[in-house]
Motif scaffolding. Sequence first.
Motif, short mmCIF file in Angstrom:
data_model
loop_
_atom_site.label_atom_id
_atom_site.label_comp_id
_atom_site.label_asym_id
_atom_site.label_seq_id
_atom_site.Cartn_x
_atom_site.Cartn_y
_atom_site.Cartn_z
N TYR A 1 0.84 -1.20 0.00
CA TYR A 1 0.00 0.00 0.00
C TYR A 1 0.88 1.25 0.00
CZ TYR A 1 -3.61 3.32 1.49
OH TYR A 1 -4.47 4.38 1.57
N ILE A 2 1.90 1.25 0.85
CA ILE A 2 2.78 2.41 0.96
C ILE A 2 3.50 2.66 -0.35
CG2 ILE A 2 4.88 3.27 2.06
CD1 ILE A 2 3.92 1.87 4.63
N VAL A 3 4.03 1.60 -0.97
CA VAL A 3 4.73 1.75 -2.24
C VAL A 3 3.79 2.35 -3.29
CG1 VAL A 3 5.77 0.50 -4.17
CG2 VAL A 3 6.43 -0.06 -1.83
N GLY A 4 2.55 1.88 -3.31
CA GLY A 4 1.59 2.37 -4.29
C GLY A 4 1.26 3.85 -4.13
N VAL A 5 1.00 4.27 -2.89
CA VAL A 5 0.60 5.67 -2.68
C VAL A 5 1.80 6.61 -2.84
CG1 VAL A 5 -1.38 5.07 -1.24
CG2 VAL A 5 0.82 5.56 -0.16
N VAL A 6 2.99 6.17 -2.42
CA VAL A 6 4.17 7.02 -2.60
C VAL A 6 4.49 7.17 -4.08
CG1 VAL A 6 6.65 7.23 -2.20
CG2 VAL A 6 5.15 6.59 -0.32
N ASN A 7 4.44 6.07 -4.83
CA ASN A 7 4.69 6.16 -6.27
C ASN A 7 3.66 7.06 -6.95
OD1 ASN A 7 6.91 4.51 -6.12
ND2 ASN A 7 5.84 2.66 -6.78
N GLY A 8 2.40 6.96 -6.51
CA GLY A 8 1.37 7.84 -7.06
C GLY A 8 1.65 9.29 -6.74
N LEU A 9 2.07 9.56 -5.50
CA LEU A 9 2.40 10.92 -5.10
C LEU A 9 3.55 11.47 -5.93
CD1 LEU A 9 2.24 13.41 -3.27
CD2 LEU A 9 3.66 12.19 -1.60
N LEU A 10 4.58 10.66 -6.15
CA LEU A 10 5.73 11.12 -6.93
C LEU A 10 5.31 11.50 -8.36
CD1 LEU A 10 8.41 8.50 -5.81
CD2 LEU A 10 8.22 10.88 -5.09
N GLU A 11 4.42 10.71 -8.93
CA GLU A 11 3.93 11.02 -10.28
C GLU A 11 3.19 12.36 -10.29
OE1 GLU A 11 0.55 9.38 -13.42
OE2 GLU A 11 1.32 8.04 -11.86
N HIS A 12 2.36 12.58 -9.27
CA HIS A 12 1.58 13.82 -9.23
C HIS A 12 2.46 15.03 -8.92
CE1 HIS A 12 -2.12 11.83 -9.99
NE2 HIS A 12 -2.12 11.15 -8.87
#
Length: 438
Positions: free
Chosen positions: A137-148
């Motif tokens: 979950y953490i990897v997914g949301v952090v990667n999403g944040l980095l993209e945004h």
Amino acid sequence: MSKLSDASVAAPPSNRMTLQQIHLPLTAATFCDGVLTDLQDWQIGKVSWSEVPCSALLYGPPGNGKTSLAAALAGSAGIPLVSTSYADCQRAGHQGDFLRVLSDKVTEAISSAPCVFFLDELDSFGLRNKPTRNSDYIVGVVNGLLEHLSRLNDTPGVIVIGATNHPHLVDPAILRPGRFDAKIHLGNPDCAGILRIMEIELGANAKELSAADIASRLLGVSGAQVSAVIRDAREKARRSGNPMRPEHLSSAVDHIAPQRPPELLRRIAIHEAGHAVVGHRLGLPPPRHLQLTAFGGEYGYAIPDTLTERTAQDHLATLLGGRTAEIVLLGNCSSGADSDLAEATQLAFSMRYRWGMRHNTMISISQDAGLLPNLPSTAVQKLNADLRRAGTVSKKIIKDNRALVHRVADGLLQETELNGKDLLRILHSGPRSVDSGA
């Protein structure tokens, strides 16, 4: 994204917060002034957006104006504020909903440019390299944040402000230059900052209410707590049926910072002076300040991220300098050494079990593993010996510089707060430095 046709930053609506309505430390005020100037220059085509430092991470204890800075910056620039937080996104549901809400907010900011995008609770996103049961979950949301964040940074006119109380818990990829260029610490205000907050809150009445006399008693509290004191004083005045008077303000301060007996203040001053004298005699840079706060004292010095064996040993002795000064000059120590001993123990652990700074020790054990409280007795004995050796260094320095410790303590008692320059003036009146030993 097209630039505004107006050649200047728009005047904010009268009901919006502006930078003139809040207190900011120099680094934060300088950043905000620069952003306003750069925004105006970009709008008239004087500079390209790629030349503008347009992002900052705000960090520090809660209640010191991170959210207010973002709102006031937008207000002063006359542009929209688009804000969200980890909690706002998580409230939507599972990971997919979380990322959808975050994406919607980012899209809103991009379509509203020029604007300020404020993202709070960055530490809650977690660290991708720290294994937990929620790692995926953490990897997914952090990667999403980095993209945004990349989308935001690539959009002309979007000023990105992130906030956290715990920067060490933020994934390093989030903090790298290009995502957050400036790193701005918003700590508890000093005496001048407290007085400025009181002047903003009290207006023309600040002087007649003896705000300057009260400010020093509030050292160590957050900006939000200073504002709370003013509200409490106003309530006391309303209940008495009178205009606010100095006694209302003093009574409100007593609730969070009661007056302390002279002998306790003297002990606290000697404790903080002990840190300062040991650090000075070992050649460490001066602290930002030395303070008597509402809750004790503060030796305002942050240990650097990179240490040699020698500098680590010097810092270890300095951390013990306050406790040592109490013992040498007053005959015993107090509970005020609690946080010093905790930090010293962590440093001693890192030197021995993370950084290979002790004889025949080359292993590295992460403190995140929770091993420190459960170390075998032999390891505890070694750490205790390390601390005792550092204590011996600080004890020699304090004994050799008794008069200097008293002079620093006297200066602190008189002024309540000594900045680095004033402290050095006192410290340089003492005898020569000593060697820290191995």
